[in-house]
Scaffold this motif. Structure first.
Motif, PDB file in Angstrom:
ATOM      1  N   ALA A 103     -39.622 -11.075  48.452  1.00 54.48           N
ATOM      2  CA  ALA A 103     -41.005 -11.557  48.500  1.00 54.48           C
ATOM      3  C   ALA A 103     -41.368 -12.402  47.287  1.00 54.48           C
ATOM      4  CB  ALA A 103     -41.966 -10.371  48.618  1.00 54.48           C
ATOM      5  N   ARG A 104     -40.735 -12.179  46.144  1.00 54.23           N
ATOM      6  CA  ARG A 104     -41.066 -12.905  44.913  1.00 54.23           C
ATOM      7  C   ARG A 104     -40.117 -14.067  44.635  1.00 54.23           C
ATOM      8  NH1 ARG A 104     -45.640 -13.025  42.948  1.00 54.23           N
ATOM      9  NH2 ARG A 104     -45.306 -12.399  40.818  1.00 54.23           N
ATOM     10  N   THR A 108     -28.408  -5.179  49.452  1.00 55.51           N
ATOM     11  CA  THR A 108     -28.731  -4.426  50.659  1.00 55.51           C
ATOM     12  C   THR A 108     -28.663  -2.930  50.435  1.00 55.51           C
ATOM     13  OG1 THR A 108     -26.449  -4.587  51.425  1.00 55.51           O
ATOM     14  CG2 THR A 108     -27.989  -6.290  52.187  1.00 55.51           C
ATOM     15  N   GLN A 109     -27.967  -2.515  49.384  1.00 51.34           N
ATOM     16  CA  GLN A 109     -27.870  -1.097  49.061  1.00 51.34           C
ATOM     17  C   GLN A 109     -27.896  -0.922  47.556  1.00 51.34           C
ATOM     18  OE1 GLN A 109     -25.003   1.338  51.197  1.00 51.34           O
ATOM     19  NE2 GLN A 109     -24.525  -0.445  52.466  1.00 51.34           N
ATOM     20  N   GLY A 110     -28.354   0.227  47.129  1.00 54.31           N
ATOM     21  CA  GLY A 110     -28.394   0.568  45.719  1.00 54.31           C
ATOM     22  C   GLY A 110     -29.103   1.889  45.551  1.00 54.31           C
ATOM     23  N   PRO A 119     -32.211  -7.227  52.743  1.00 53.18           N
ATOM     24  CA  PRO A 119     -32.221  -7.092  51.274  1.00 53.18           C
ATOM     25  C   PRO A 119     -33.474  -6.384  50.786  1.00 53.18           C
ATOM     26  CG  PRO A 119     -31.857  -9.380  51.934  1.00 53.18           C
ATOM     27  CD  PRO A 119     -32.188  -8.610  53.169  1.00 53.18           C
ATOM     28  N   ARG A 120     -33.271  -5.372  49.972  1.00 52.41           N
ATOM     29  CA  ARG A 120     -34.387  -4.704  49.311  1.00 52.41           C
ATOM     30  C   ARG A 120     -34.678  -5.364  47.984  1.00 52.41           C
ATOM     31  NH1 ARG A 120     -34.066   1.481  48.898  1.00 52.41           N
ATOM     32  NH2 ARG A 120     -36.117   1.058  48.041  1.00 52.41           N
ATOM     33  N   TRP A 146     -38.095   0.799  41.746  1.00 56.58           N
ATOM     34  CA  TRP A 146     -38.568   0.323  40.443  1.00 56.58           C
ATOM     35  C   TRP A 146     -38.608  -1.200  40.406  1.00 56.58           C
ATOM     36  CZ3 TRP A 146     -35.853  -2.438  36.667  1.00 56.58           C
ATOM     37  CH2 TRP A 146     -36.512  -2.576  35.446  1.00 56.58           C
ATOM     38  N   VAL A 147     -37.586  -1.852  40.974  1.00 58.14           N
ATOM     39  CA  VAL A 147     -37.585  -3.328  41.050  1.00 58.14           C
ATOM     40  C   VAL A 147     -38.801  -3.799  41.845  1.00 58.14           C
ATOM     41  CG1 VAL A 147     -36.373  -5.366  41.946  1.00 58.14           C
ATOM     42  CG2 VAL A 147     -35.092  -3.597  40.715  1.00 58.14           C
ATOM     43  N   ALA A 148     -39.044  -3.164  42.989  1.00 63.16           N
ATOM     44  CA  ALA A 148     -40.190  -3.545  43.822  1.00 63.16           C
ATOM     45  C   ALA A 148     -41.508  -3.349  43.075  1.00 63.16           C
ATOM     46  CB  ALA A 148     -40.181  -2.744  45.120  1.00 63.16           C
ATOM     47  N   ALA A 149     -41.641  -2.228  42.380  1.00 60.15           N
ATOM     48  CA  ALA A 149     -42.874  -1.953  41.636  1.00 60.15           C
ATOM     49  C   ALA A 149     -43.063  -2.936  40.482  1.00 60.15           C
ATOM     50  CB  ALA A 149     -42.864  -0.520  41.104  1.00 60.15           C
ATOM     51  N   GLY A 150     -41.966  -3.354  39.862  1.00 60.23           N
ATOM     52  CA  GLY A 150     -42.049  -4.261  38.718  1.00 60.23           C
ATOM     53  C   GLY A 150     -42.279  -5.708  39.074  1.00 60.23           C
ATOM     54  N   THR A 151     -42.251  -6.014  40.366  1.00 63.30           N
ATOM     55  CA  THR A 151     -42.428  -7.404  40.802  1.00 63.30           C
ATOM     56  C   THR A 151     -43.616  -7.544  41.762  1.00 63.30           C
ATOM     57  OG1 THR A 151     -40.809  -7.061  42.569  1.00 63.30           O
ATOM     58  CG2 THR A 151     -39.997  -8.004  40.501  1.00 63.30           C
ATOM     59  N   ARG A 152     -44.506  -6.599  41.726  1.00 72.35           N
ATOM     60  CA  ARG A 152     -45.681  -6.689  42.600  1.00 72.35           C
ATOM     61  C   ARG A 152     -46.546  -7.856  42.155  1.00 72.35           C
ATOM     62  NH1 ARG A 152     -45.721  -0.945  43.173  1.00 72.35           N
ATOM     63  NH2 ARG A 152     -45.053  -0.550  45.301  1.00 72.35           N
TER      64      ARG A 152
END
Length: 115
Positions: free
Chosen positions: A71-72, A97-99, A9-10, A106-112
């Protein structure tokens, strides 16, 4: 066997329901402010029918769709539990798993975690 990068999962799509728009908005803002979610969609109120403590219940609820990362997730779950008015809130996470790669970035950057 570890998951391949294609199935790992990304992001996660987390579902919960709140009893009213005010509590849903308060939770959504708390999650965004703490960077536990990149985006929270508040959906239109719905009718939920469920069994609770041996009785069939019916309630109007406001569903939330929460986009976060694996991670969050633990911190997000703890925040939902801390802000949720229900004794046993629905908290269900579905792996993404895909998108669209840019959106998932953007999701990853917004949840750092900037702590």
């Amino acid at each position: 066997m570890p998951a391949s990068s294609a199935t790992r999962p990304r992001a996660l799509l987390v579902f919960t329901n709140l009893p009213d728009a005010a509590s849903a908005e308060a939770l959504a803002n708390a999650l965004i402010d703490r960077q536990l979610a990149a985006c929270v969609n508040m959906l239109a109120p719905c009718t939920s029918v469920y069994r609770w403590q041996g009785a069939t219940e019916t309630a109007t609820e406001v569903p939330l769709l929460i986009k976060t990362t694996p991670a969050r997730y633990a911190a997000l779950e703890a925040a939902i539990r801390a802000h949720h008015p229900y004794e046993l809130p629905e908290i269900v996470a579905v792996p993404v798993t895909q998108g669209l790669p840019g959106y998932l970035d953007w999701v990853a950057a917004g949840t750092r975690d900037d702590d």
